[in-house]
Design a protein around this motif. Structure first.
Motif, PDB file in Angstrom:
ATOM      1  N   THR A 287       5.412 -21.395  23.543  1.00 36.78           N
ATOM      2  CA  THR A 287       5.040 -22.646  24.202  1.00 36.78           C
ATOM      3  C   THR A 287       5.515 -23.835  23.368  1.00 36.78           C
ATOM      4  OG1 THR A 287       2.933 -22.550  23.043  1.00 36.78           O
ATOM      5  CG2 THR A 287       2.971 -21.690  25.281  1.00 36.78           C
ATOM      6  N   ASP A 288       5.462 -25.043  23.980  1.00 40.78           N
ATOM      7  CA  ASP A 288       5.873 -26.249  23.262  1.00 40.78           C
ATOM      8  C   ASP A 288       5.038 -26.445  21.998  1.00 40.78           C
ATOM      9  OD1 ASP A 288       7.858 -26.810  24.997  1.00 40.78           O
ATOM     10  OD2 ASP A 288       6.689 -28.211  26.224  1.00 40.78           O
ATOM     11  N   ALA A 289       3.752 -26.054  22.087  1.00 39.28           N
ATOM     12  CA  ALA A 289       2.839 -26.251  20.957  1.00 39.28           C
ATOM     13  C   ALA A 289       3.104 -25.263  19.826  1.00 39.28           C
ATOM     14  CB  ALA A 289       1.401 -26.114  21.444  1.00 39.28           C
ATOM     15  N   ALA A 290       3.729 -24.144  20.171  1.00 39.68           N
ATOM     16  CA  ALA A 290       3.941 -23.108  19.156  1.00 39.68           C
ATOM     17  C   ALA A 290       5.427 -22.915  18.918  1.00 39.68           C
ATOM     18  CB  ALA A 290       3.308 -21.792  19.642  1.00 39.68           C
ATOM     19  N   LYS A 291       5.906 -23.423  17.786  1.00 36.49           N
ATOM     20  CA  LYS A 291       7.326 -23.248  17.471  1.00 36.49           C
ATOM     21  C   LYS A 291       7.482 -22.539  16.133  1.00 36.49           C
ATOM     22  CE  LYS A 291       9.170 -26.686  20.515  1.00 36.49           C
ATOM     23  NZ  LYS A 291       9.446 -28.062  20.804  1.00 36.49           N
ATOM     24  N   GLY A 292       8.652 -21.970  15.925  1.00 38.15           N
ATOM     25  CA  GLY A 292       8.914 -21.306  14.657  1.00 38.15           C
ATOM     26  C   GLY A 292       8.213 -19.970  14.500  1.00 38.15           C
ATOM     27  N   ASN A 293       7.863 -19.340  15.617  1.00 45.46           N
ATOM     28  CA  ASN A 293       7.129 -18.070  15.542  1.00 45.46           C
ATOM     29  C   ASN A 293       8.013 -16.844  15.352  1.00 45.46           C
ATOM     30  OD1 ASN A 293       4.599 -19.080  15.703  1.00 45.46           O
ATOM     31  ND2 ASN A 293       4.405 -18.842  17.931  1.00 45.46           N
ATOM     32  N   VAL A 294       9.238 -16.949  15.845  1.00 47.32           N
ATOM     33  CA  VAL A 294      10.115 -15.781  15.741  1.00 47.32           C
ATOM     34  C   VAL A 294      10.714 -15.749  14.339  1.00 47.32           C
ATOM     35  CG1 VAL A 294      12.163 -14.641  16.682  1.00 47.32           C
ATOM     36  CG2 VAL A 294      10.638 -15.919  18.211  1.00 47.32           C
ATOM     37  N   LYS A 295      10.568 -14.597  13.663  1.00 45.67           N
ATOM     38  CA  LYS A 295      11.055 -14.504  12.289  1.00 45.67           C
ATOM     39  C   LYS A 295      12.563 -14.296  12.262  1.00 45.67           C
ATOM     40  CE  LYS A 295       6.720 -12.504  10.692  1.00 45.67           C
ATOM     41  NZ  LYS A 295       6.104 -11.188  10.901  1.00 45.67           N
ATOM     42  N   ALA A 296      13.147 -14.643  11.122  1.00 45.99           N
ATOM     43  CA  ALA A 296      14.608 -14.608  10.995  1.00 45.99           C
ATOM     44  C   ALA A 296      15.181 -13.228  11.292  1.00 45.99           C
ATOM     45  CB  ALA A 296      15.015 -15.063   9.599  1.00 45.99           C
ATOM     46  N   ASN A 297      14.419 -12.157  11.023  1.00 46.97           N
ATOM     47  CA  ASN A 297      14.960 -10.808  11.237  1.00 46.97           C
ATOM     48  C   ASN A 297      14.535 -10.211  12.585  1.00 46.97           C
ATOM     49  OD1 ASN A 297      12.263 -10.416  10.681  1.00 46.97           O
ATOM     50  ND2 ASN A 297      12.585  -8.614   9.367  1.00 46.97           N
ATOM     51  N   GLU A 298      13.967 -11.046  13.446  1.00 43.37           N
ATOM     52  CA  GLU A 298      13.504 -10.529  14.748  1.00 43.37           C
ATOM     53  C   GLU A 298      14.439 -10.907  15.891  1.00 43.37           C
ATOM     54  OE1 GLU A 298       8.697 -10.162  14.661  1.00 43.37           O
ATOM     55  OE2 GLU A 298       9.502 -12.198  14.798  1.00 43.37           O
ATOM     56  N   MET A 299      14.364 -10.089  16.956  1.00 40.17           N
ATOM     57  CA  MET A 299      15.118 -10.360  18.186  1.00 40.17           C
ATOM     58  C   MET A 299      14.158 -10.426  19.357  1.00 40.17           C
ATOM     59  SD  MET A 299      18.065  -7.501  18.025  1.00 40.17           S
ATOM     60  CE  MET A 299      17.176  -6.484  16.867  1.00 40.17           C
ATOM     61  N   ILE A 300      14.393 -11.376  20.253  1.00 37.28           N
ATOM     62  CA  ILE A 300      13.651 -11.420  21.519  1.00 37.28           C
ATOM     63  C   ILE A 300      14.350 -10.468  22.476  1.00 37.28           C
ATOM     64  CG2 ILE A 300      12.994 -12.841  23.477  1.00 37.28           C
ATOM     65  CD1 ILE A 300      13.092 -15.272  21.563  1.00 37.28           C
ATOM     66  N   LEU A 301      13.626  -9.451  22.941  1.00 34.54           N
ATOM     67  CA  LEU A 301      14.274  -8.461  23.810  1.00 34.54           C
ATOM     68  C   LEU A 301      13.643  -8.359  25.197  1.00 34.54           C
ATOM     69  CD1 LEU A 301      14.993  -5.857  21.024  1.00 34.54           C
ATOM     70  CD2 LEU A 301      16.705  -7.087  22.370  1.00 34.54           C
ATOM     71  N   ASP A 302      12.564  -9.112  25.403  1.00 28.17           N
ATOM     72  CA  ASP A 302      11.956  -9.149  26.742  1.00 28.17           C
ATOM     73  C   ASP A 302      11.072 -10.390  26.800  1.00 28.17           C
ATOM     74  OD1 ASP A 302      11.289  -8.409  29.320  1.00 28.17           O
ATOM     75  OD2 ASP A 302       9.949  -6.754  28.742  1.00 28.17           O
ATOM     76  N   VAL A 303      10.754 -10.839  28.019  1.00 30.68           N
ATOM     77  CA  VAL A 303       9.760 -11.904  28.113  1.00 30.68           C
ATOM     78  C   VAL A 303       8.379 -11.264  27.983  1.00 30.68           C
ATOM     79  CG1 VAL A 303      11.297 -13.277  29.562  1.00 30.68           C
ATOM     80  CG2 VAL A 303       9.522 -11.883  30.652  1.00 30.68           C
ATOM     81  N   GLY A 304       7.385 -12.062  27.609  1.00 34.85           N
ATOM     82  CA  GLY A 304       6.063 -11.509  27.313  1.00 34.85           C
ATOM     83  C   GLY A 304       5.144 -11.453  28.520  1.00 34.85           C
ATOM     84  N   PRO A 305       3.932 -10.905  28.328  1.00 37.68           N
ATOM     85  CA  PRO A 305       2.994 -10.710  29.443  1.00 37.68           C
ATOM     86  C   PRO A 305       2.519 -12.017  30.088  1.00 37.68           C
ATOM     87  CG  PRO A 305       2.009 -10.056  27.330  1.00 37.68           C
ATOM     88  CD  PRO A 305       3.460 -10.292  27.082  1.00 37.68           C
ATOM     89  N   ASP A 306       2.331 -13.086  29.288  1.00 40.31           N
ATOM     90  CA  ASP A 306       1.904 -14.349  29.910  1.00 40.31           C
ATOM     91  C   ASP A 306       3.006 -14.918  30.803  1.00 40.31           C
ATOM     92  OD1 ASP A 306      -0.461 -14.081  28.616  1.00 40.31           O
ATOM     93  OD2 ASP A 306      -0.094 -15.646  27.101  1.00 40.31           O
ATOM     94  N   THR A 307       4.249 -14.691  30.411  1.00 41.61           N
ATOM     95  CA  THR A 307       5.370 -15.144  31.239  1.00 41.61           C
ATOM     96  C   THR A 307       5.378 -14.382  32.567  1.00 41.61           C
ATOM     97  OG1 THR A 307       6.621 -15.579  29.220  1.00 41.61           O
ATOM     98  CG2 THR A 307       7.873 -15.513  31.272  1.00 41.61           C
ATOM     99  N   VAL A 308       5.116 -13.086  32.493  1.00 37.49           N
ATOM    100  CA  VAL A 308       5.070 -12.292  33.736  1.00 37.49           C
ATOM    101  C   VAL A 308       3.978 -12.835  34.647  1.00 37.49           C
ATOM    102  CG1 VAL A 308       4.678 -10.000  34.717  1.00 37.49           C
ATOM    103  CG2 VAL A 308       6.027 -10.238  32.632  1.00 37.49           C
ATOM    104  N   THR A 309       2.828 -13.183  34.058  1.00 39.47           N
ATOM    105  CA  THR A 309       1.752 -13.772  34.868  1.00 39.47           C
ATOM    106  C   THR A 309       2.214 -15.073  35.524  1.00 39.47           C
ATOM    107  OG1 THR A 309       0.175 -12.808  33.342  1.00 39.47           O
ATOM    108  CG2 THR A 309      -0.664 -14.527  34.806  1.00 39.47           C
ATOM    109  N   GLU A 310       2.926 -15.896  34.772  1.00 42.54           N
ATOM    110  CA  GLU A 310       3.452 -17.141  35.352  1.00 42.54           C
ATOM    111  C   GLU A 310       4.423 -16.869  36.491  1.00 42.54           C
ATOM    112  OE1 GLU A 310       4.915 -20.483  33.467  1.00 42.54           O
ATOM    113  OE2 GLU A 310       3.179 -20.770  32.159  1.00 42.54           O
TER     114      GLU A 310
END
Ligand code: ADP
Ligand code: MG
Length: 408
Positions: A287-310
């Motif tokens: 979210t806009d309020a939460a930035k910098g959460n993904v760590k340097a060694n991580e990959m985003i490979l799917d959208v999350g459960p709250d996104t599916v709800t949206e």
């Protein structure tokens, strides 16, 4: 859609009886190693038109490409001869095969007879839409029937050029496809939303730009969402992303705002340090309020459960859904979760008569098959390239030739 249909061919200039119809089909069928057909969807979709023409007393000459031979050169490995047997079985009638275009073949072709011509790409001039070849092919028929939407984005002699020389009609499969596509994007039941996912923004810029001017809401998922998240100031670690396209992503967001198209970006993401089946995962807020959460060694490979709800809420609020591109790396579980859940939800709404759901794209069809929802969707197009160009709002040569008011 205002297209010339087969029943019109039957009602004008003496009907179909005794005529020879040249029919462009798509027999570019996937084959197993032993040569057998591994998926006969395209063969089956050609049957209604072939049967219609035979029942109305026409002879049928089928034209199709197969594979990608060097243009204008024969290649025995890419012969269309293998289709004759399975087609004969499907229509319960003999099917002849013609290796080289020879006009004498018409002498003993009668009402209801069916003949397949060899791979059109063996012919010099096919892929260049050479007018001489188009004219030569046109001599084989009294009318031309375009029934291969999946080949409609290419201006080739056998899929477009012939129409300059013969009365041209849309076949039944083509008409069905065009009717569904028009219902989804040209005059949809509103509100209309799209889900666009897949790997890269760069492959779908035109499509995004066209959609924001036509939709009430656009949800962006898959790898391409990462570039948008990056543009909004999020870290995406080692994720697939295209930093050189941040400006483009920002432009698309601006254009959407101007056009009144709501953009739905992931509000959470499924991350992993390894891209493999059964990898350990972690859900991260985006979210806009939460930035910098993904760590340097991580990959985003799917959208999350709250996104599916949206996405589900957005589907609830929409009457029409157009879907292209998986929401995550669905070939590798557990990164198929959101795509499958969202697909099942769309299927449920469609079954209940609350949503018109139209989808297409090579990997999208595979994902919807994995979710086992293809039959529940209103329409799933198996025409990869043509479907994407249609979503991009581009004119398709093979569609123009059957559209009333266009040249043909
Ligand atoms: P289509 O063929 O339906 O048009 P695309 O070819 O654009 O779809 O995209 C499909 C590919 O996108 C799939 O192979 C999928 O694994 C990949 N993909 C989706 N989300 C991600 C992601 N977060 N990271 C990497 N690849 C992804
Ligand atoms: Mg693809």
């Amino acid at each position: 859609m205002d297209i010339r249909r087969l029943d019109e061919a039957d009602q004008t200039s003496g009907g179909l009886a005794g005529k020879t119809a040249l029919v462009r089909v798509d027999f570019n069928l996937p084959r197993n190693e032993d040569g057998s057909i591994s998926d006969d969807t395209r063969l089956r979709s050609a049957l209604p038109t072939i049967n219609y023409l035979r029942e109305h007393g026409a002879a049928v000459i089928l034209l199709s490409h197969f594979g990608r031979p060097t243009a204008g050169k024969s290649d025995p490995a890419l012969s269309l001869a293998f289709v004759a047997g399975p087609l004969a079985e499907a229509i319960e009638a003999p099917v002849r095969f013609l290796t080289t275009p020879n006009i004498n073949v018409l002498d003993d072709l009668g009402p209801g007879d069916v003949l397949i011509m060899e791979n059109t790409r063996f012919l010099k001039g096919e892929t260049e839409n050479d007018p001489d070849l188009a004219k030569e092919l046109a001599q084989f028929g009294d009318l031309f029937v375009m029934d291969a939407f999946s080949a409609a984005h290419r201006a080739h002699a056998s899929s477009a050029g012939i129409a300059d020389h013969l009365p041209t009609y849309a076949g039944l499969a083509m008409a069905r496809e065009l009717d569904h596509l028009a219902q989804a994007l040209d005059h949809p039941e509103k509100p209309v939303m799209a889900i666009v996912g897949g790997a890269k923004v760069s492959s779908k810029i035109d499509l995004l730009e066209n959609l924001v001017t036509k939709l009430d809401r656009l949800a962006i998922g898959g790898g391409m969402a990462n570039t948008f998240l990056l543009a909004k100031g999020h870290d995406v670690g080692k994720s697939l992303a295209e930093p050189d396209l941040l400006g483009k992503a920002t432009d698309i967001l601006k254009a959407a705002r101007k056009a009144g198209c709501e953009i739905i970006l992931p509000v959470d993401a499924v991350c992993a340090t390894e891209f493999k089946e059964g990898a350990d995962t972690r859900v991260v807020a985006m979210t806009d309020a939460a930035k910098g959460n993904v760590k340097a060694n991580e990959m985003i490979l799917d959208v999350g459960p709250d996104t599916v709800t949206e996405l589900m809420d957005a589907m609830d609020k929409s009457k029409t859904l157009i879907w292209n591109g998986p929401l995550g790396a669905f070939e590798t579980p557990p990164f198929d979760t959101s795509t499958i859940e969202a697909a099942k939800y769309a299927a449920r709404l469609t079954r209940a008569g609350k949503l018109i759901a139209v989808a297409g794209g090579g990997d999208t069809v595979a994902a919807l098959n994995a979710a086992d929802v293809v039959d529940d969707f209103t329409f799933v197009s198996t025409a990869g390239g043509a479907f994407l160009e249609w979503m991009e709002g581009k004119p398709l040569p093979g569609v123009d030739i059957v559209t009333k008011g266009q040249s043909a």
